[in-house]
Design an enzyme around this catalytic site. Structure first.
Site, PDB file in Angstrom:
ATOM      1  N   SER A 266     -22.330 -19.290-123.950  1.00  0.00           N
ATOM      2  CA  SER A 266     -22.317 -18.778-122.572  1.00  0.00           C
ATOM      3  C   SER A 266     -21.777 -19.983-121.506  1.00  0.00           C
ATOM      4  CB  SER A 266     -23.793 -18.478-122.009  1.00  0.00           C
ATOM      5  OG  SER A 266     -23.980 -17.784-120.869  1.00  0.00           O
ATOM      6  N   HIS A 407     -25.868 -10.689-125.496  1.00  0.00           N
ATOM      7  CA  HIS A 407     -25.261 -12.279-124.796  1.00  0.00           C
ATOM      8  C   HIS A 407     -26.589 -12.938-125.574  1.00  0.00           C
ATOM      9  CE1 HIS A 407     -23.703 -14.922-122.213  1.00  0.00           C
ATOM     10  NE2 HIS A 407     -24.615 -15.128-122.032  1.00  0.00           N
TER      11      HIS A 407
HETATM   12  C1  GTR Z   1     -24.248 -15.754-116.247  1.00  0.00           C
HETATM   13  C2  GTR Z   1     -23.056 -16.286-115.860  1.00  0.00           C
HETATM   14  C3  GTR Z   1     -21.996 -16.415-117.010  1.00  0.00           C
HETATM   15  C4  GTR Z   1     -22.844 -16.888-118.142  1.00  0.00           C
HETATM   16  C5  GTR Z   1     -23.981 -16.863-118.426  1.00  0.00           C
HETATM   17  C6  GTR Z   1     -24.870 -18.049-118.826  1.00  0.00           C
HETATM   18  O1  GTR Z   1     -24.960 -15.442-115.208  1.00  0.00           O
HETATM   19  O2  GTR Z   1     -22.213 -14.998-115.035  1.00  0.00           O
HETATM   20  O3  GTR Z   1     -20.663 -16.870-116.842  1.00  0.00           O
HETATM   21  O4  GTR Z   1     -22.281 -18.200-118.129  1.00  0.00           O
HETATM   22  O5  GTR Z   1     -24.718 -16.915-117.101  1.00  0.00           O
HETATM   23  O6  GTR Z   1     -24.751 -19.000-119.078  1.00  0.00           O
HETATM   24  O7  GTR Z   1     -26.185 -17.752-119.221  1.00  0.00           O
END
Ligand code: GTR
Length: 430
Positions: A266, A407
């Site tokens: 992420s 994710h």
């Molecule tokens: C989200 C963000 C992403 C990603 C994620 C994370 O809110 O929009 O770009 O990086 O966080 O790091 O968990």
């Protein structure tokens, strides 16, 4: 009376729907809505010169692209310190029930005794040989990765989370092992790899305080109070911190410093890519669900856009990057060129089907369009012209995989990372 109240109410409803509409319009989740765009060619220099040899890439185009990413996207980081001070604060040859060795090392990031300290946790297999090692930052402190009472609890600011046992921005005992599903330490060690990790907030706490805390102020010039528009944001600072961990790892005889794989998930996946691009000592790079500002092509504007990310997280990139809010086509680089900067080293881009916010197809296309640079440098690029099917990993030297699910980082993801590292760093069959 009625009309007096009805009018502002109607206005409120209209503007609320308008805002909702504007917000909905901003997020593209349908391929049909992806705007037409032209990508900058990684093999054409800014003055139009075609880059046709490895030498021209290394001498002309690569430095030019590095400079553009520094100036326009992540911001320029300070040079590496001349020497790195560290102290092994804890060590055991009998960790994980006797299966591993554990080391904890305090790495001083500046020469100020009060300055930030990066606490590196290292698990190593029990062998006399220096081991290939994954280097990964973590979100909640080293103690969160494994329920091991010997791991020091983080002292830095943490994001509040009841689940993870963070109260009033401080770690509690409940934090121990709270993120362990993402960190199959035993499996990694059993496969002959080391794992080195540190809390990203030790380098720069992840909130927008205009760079008053963390590493940035230690590099301000006289009178400077925040980074200039082309100087490092938080992602660049985290990547710089990973390089400081690598400084340490390269002089630790238990670790094979020529086989350190930088991996991140992420926002830390974005960080891993930038760390790998800016520090060629990292032998391989793995980006997990890194999305916008990571592996995904910005020009597609699918899921998270440049404008959204700069608005939600104004501290991640340098200020110049805001010039490309709703204006991605004007940016002189796109993210396939970030992957190209990693060439010819192995790089694996990992997506998840349900992680549409990170634009899996855009992540694939970045790898695809970085491929010509790998080929110019005489190695294999991405061995797929089309987006591969789910769970059909393409583990070429420049690799891409999409798995089902959300994710996250799963144990099965780590199996892939090791399969990839086995093939491309250790020369074991694929
Ligand atoms: C989200 C963000 C992403 C990603 C994620 C994370 O809110 O929009 O770009 O990086 O966080 O790091 O968990």
């Amino acid at each position: 009376m009625r009309s007096v109240f009805a009018f502002p109410c109607l206005l409120l409803v209209l503007s609320a729907t308008g805002m909702l509409h504007a917000q909905q319009e901003q997020v593209i989740y349908d391929e049909a809505d992806v705007p037409k765009f032209t990508l900058p060619d990684p093999l054409v220099a800014a003055d139009g010169t075609k880059i046709e040899s490895a030498q021209a890439w290394n001498e002309i185009r690569r430095p030019e692209l590095m400079g553009l990413f520094e100036k326009e996207v992540y911001g320029k980081s300070p040079a590496a310190p001349e020497k790195i001070a560290f102290e092994v604060t804890e060590s055991s040859d009998d960790a994980l029930g006797g299966k591993a060795r554990r080391r904890q090392v305090a790495i001083r990031l500046t020469d100020d005794p009060e300055g930030p300290v990066l606490n590196l946790l290292v698990y190593l297999p029990k062998t006399d040989q220096p081991v290939p090692t994954f280097m990964t930052l973590n979100f909640f402190g080293n103690a969160s990765i494994q329920d091991d009472p010997a791991i020091q609890l983080p002292q830095s600011w943490l994001r509040n989370s009841t689940d993870k046992g963070v109260d009033n921005h401080k770690a509690t005992e409940k934090l121990r092992g709270a993120s362990s599903s993402r960190w199959p330490v035993e499996m990694i060690v059993e496969n002959g790899y080391g794992l080195a990790t540190a809390y990203y907030g030790d380098i720069d706490p992840d909130f927008d305080d205009k760079f008053q805390n963390g590493i940035h102020p230690y590099f301000y010039e006289e009178g400077q109070t925040e980074p200039k528009p082309d100087q490092w944001g938080s992602i660049a600072a985290w990547a710089w911190g990973m390089s400081r961990a690598l400084d340490y790892m390269q002089q630790d005889n238990e670790i094979d410093g020529s086989k350190v794989i930088v991996m991140g998930h992420s926002r830390l996946g974005k960080t891993a890519l930038w760390a790998g691009a800016s520090d060629p000592r990292f032998a391989a790079v793995i980006s997990n669900n890194s999305g916008c500002g990571g592996a995904a092509l910005s020009r597609r504007r699918f899921g998270e856009s440049v404008k959204r990310i700069n608005t939600s997280f104004p501290h991640w990139f340098c200020d110049n990057f805001t010039k490309y809010n709703h204006n991605e086509d004007a940016c002189p680089v796109d993210q396939h060129e970030l992957i190209a900067l990693i060439a010819p080293r192995p790089c694996l881009v990992c997506s998840a089907v349900e992680d549409r916010w990170a634009d899996p197809h855009g992540e694939f296309l970045s790898a695809h369009f970085a491929s010509p640079v790998y080929e110019l440098l005489g190695v294999e690029g991405l061995a797929a012209d089309e987006m591969p099917k789910v769970d059909e990993p393409v583990l070429s030297r420049l690799g891409y995989v999409i798995r089902p699910g959300k994710h996250d980082v799963l144990k099965s993801d780590w199996e892939r990372y090791m399969q990839f590292a086995d093939a491309h760093l250790l020369g074991k069959g694929n």
